[in-house]
Scaffold this motif. Structure first.
Motif, short mmCIF file in Angstrom:
data_model
loop_
_atom_site.label_atom_id
_atom_site.label_comp_id
_atom_site.label_asym_id
_atom_site.label_seq_id
_atom_site.Cartn_x
_atom_site.Cartn_y
_atom_site.Cartn_z
N PRO A 272 -5.93 8.22 -8.61
CA PRO A 272 -7.07 7.45 -8.11
C PRO A 272 -6.92 5.94 -8.34
N ALA A 273 -6.39 5.56 -9.51
CA ALA A 273 -6.21 4.13 -9.78
C ALA A 273 -5.16 3.52 -8.86
N LEU A 274 -4.04 4.23 -8.67
CA LEU A 274 -3.00 3.71 -7.78
C LEU A 274 -3.49 3.69 -6.33
N GLY A 275 -4.27 4.72 -5.95
CA GLY A 275 -4.80 4.74 -4.60
C GLY A 275 -5.74 3.58 -4.34
N ALA A 276 -6.59 3.28 -5.32
CA ALA A 276 -7.50 2.14 -5.18
C ALA A 276 -6.73 0.83 -5.11
N ALA A 277 -5.67 0.73 -5.91
CA ALA A 277 -4.83 -0.48 -5.87
C ALA A 277 -4.16 -0.62 -4.51
N GLY A 278 -3.74 0.52 -3.95
CA GLY A 278 -3.12 0.48 -2.62
C GLY A 278 -4.08 0.00 -1.56
N SER A 279 -5.32 0.46 -1.64
CA SER A 279 -6.33 0.00 -0.68
C SER A 279 -6.62 -1.48 -0.87
N GLY A 280 -6.68 -1.91 -2.12
CA GLY A 280 -6.90 -3.32 -2.40
C GLY A 280 -5.78 -4.20 -1.91
N ALA A 281 -4.55 -3.68 -1.96
CA ALA A 281 -3.39 -4.46 -1.51
C ALA A 281 -3.50 -4.80 -0.03
N SER A 282 -4.16 -3.94 0.74
CA SER A 282 -4.37 -4.20 2.17
C SER A 282 -5.74 -4.80 2.45
N GLU A 283 -6.34 -5.41 1.41
CA GLU A 283 -7.61 -6.13 1.55
C GLU A 283 -8.73 -5.23 2.06
N THR B 123 0.83 -1.21 0.00
CA THR B 123 0.00 0.00 0.00
C THR B 123 0.86 1.25 0.00
N SER B 124 1.89 1.28 0.83
CA SER B 124 2.80 2.43 0.86
C SER B 124 3.53 2.58 -0.47
N SER B 125 3.87 1.46 -1.10
CA SER B 125 4.56 1.51 -2.38
C SER B 125 3.67 2.10 -3.47
N PHE B 126 2.40 1.70 -3.49
CA PHE B 126 1.47 2.28 -4.47
C PHE B 126 1.33 3.79 -4.27
N ALA B 127 1.52 4.25 -3.03
CA ALA B 127 1.44 5.68 -2.73
C ALA B 127 2.78 6.39 -2.90
N ALA B 128 3.77 5.69 -3.48
CA ALA B 128 5.10 6.25 -3.71
C ALA B 128 5.76 6.70 -2.42
N TRP B 129 5.36 6.07 -1.32
CA TRP B 129 5.93 6.35 0.01
C TRP B 129 5.80 7.81 0.42
N ARG B 130 4.74 8.48 -0.10
CA ARG B 130 4.42 9.80 0.44
C ARG B 130 3.96 9.64 1.89
N GLY B 131 4.12 10.68 2.67
CA GLY B 131 3.70 10.60 4.06
C GLY B 131 4.72 9.94 4.95
#
Length: 255
Positions: A131-142, A17-25
């Motif tokens: 939005p697509a990467l964010g959704a993928a990040g949420s999906g990665a954490s089930e 999930t952090s990787s899909f968000a490019a480790w922002r934050g």
């Protein structure tokens, strides 16, 4: 054994999930003074738009009062609707200025302008593919941290020291959201590139010493280390490091 294995799988999912968000934050861009009154964020942990706002709060080192509003939740969703007129998230309430804001882009622009006195850096500006990467990040954490689950709630809100990109901290925020437990999110982002890496093995070798005078330094002076997640429960007096221990504590005490 199975419980330990499952926890490790969840950690790896959170890393994704952090990787899909490019480790922002993770890194602090500008540590701004804390406002007199706390910011309040009505939030769904698994929502990618809420995640973008939390990333910026870490980048500015701003603490925030989290009011979890998972789908199916009944605790803070009515309060959010009364405040803003609809159940849409993220919803930011700045008690210092009276501003009530929806939409992640508007909230991000407001936070940088109001507290950092600058425009939004390119790294935190919206992009068509986010939005697509964010959704993928949420999906990665089930989609943990998306829906409410039966739970007991404490009389007083909890305190969590965290930063948005921390995979271990995300596991705690997910559970707090699902349980609709309010908490103060104390952002403890990395203040320098030498702090990149896990608490026990940062990039810079040798004993860890935070930048003097910062939030990490204050935490280090109190606890002798800087490690997240760290949870304090004023209802019981408990104070815990380590995500697995915190999750076990939350399950035992709040279900």
């Amino acid at each position: 054994m199975l419980k330990t294995l499952r926890h490790q799988v969840n950690v790896l999912e959170s890393v994704a999930t952090s990787s899909f968000a490019a480790w922002r934050g993770c890194l602090v861009i500008k540590a701004v003074p804390q406002p007199e009154k706390p910011l309040v964020l009505y939030d769904i942990e698994a929502c990618p738009y809420c995640r973008r706002v939390r990333e910026v709060l870490t980048a500015l080192h701003l603490d925030v009062e989290i009011r979890p509003c998972p789908k199916g939740g009944r605790v803070f969703r009515p309060e959010a609707e009364t405040l803003g007129g609809k159940q849409q998230f993220p919803l930011l309430h700045d008690q210092n200025t009276g501003e009530v804001l929806y939409e992640s882009e508007a909230i991000i622009e407001y936070l940088f302008r109001q507290y950092a006195h600058r425009s939004v850096p390119r790294y935190y500006q919206g992009r068509p593919w986010q939005p697509a990467l964010g959704a993928a990040g949420s999906g990665a954490s089930e989609l943990r941290g998306m829906r409410a689950r039966p739970a007991r709630r404490p009389e007083q809100g909890l305190h969590l020291w965290s930063f948005e990109g921390s995979p271990f901290s995300r596991l705690i925020r997910e559970r707090l959201c699902e349980n609709e437990i309010p908490y103060t999110l104390h952002n403890l982002g990395k203040e320098h590139w030498t702090e990149v890496g896990p608490a026990r093995q940062r990039i810079k070798p040798g004993p860890y010493r935070p930048i003097p005078g910062g939030k990490r330094d204050a935490f280090f002076q109190q606890h002798g280390r800087v490690q997240v997640p760290y949870l304090e429960d004023p209802n019981s007096g408990e104070a815990l490091f380590e995500s697995a221990r915190i999750l076990a504590y939350l399950e035992k005490n709040y279900g």
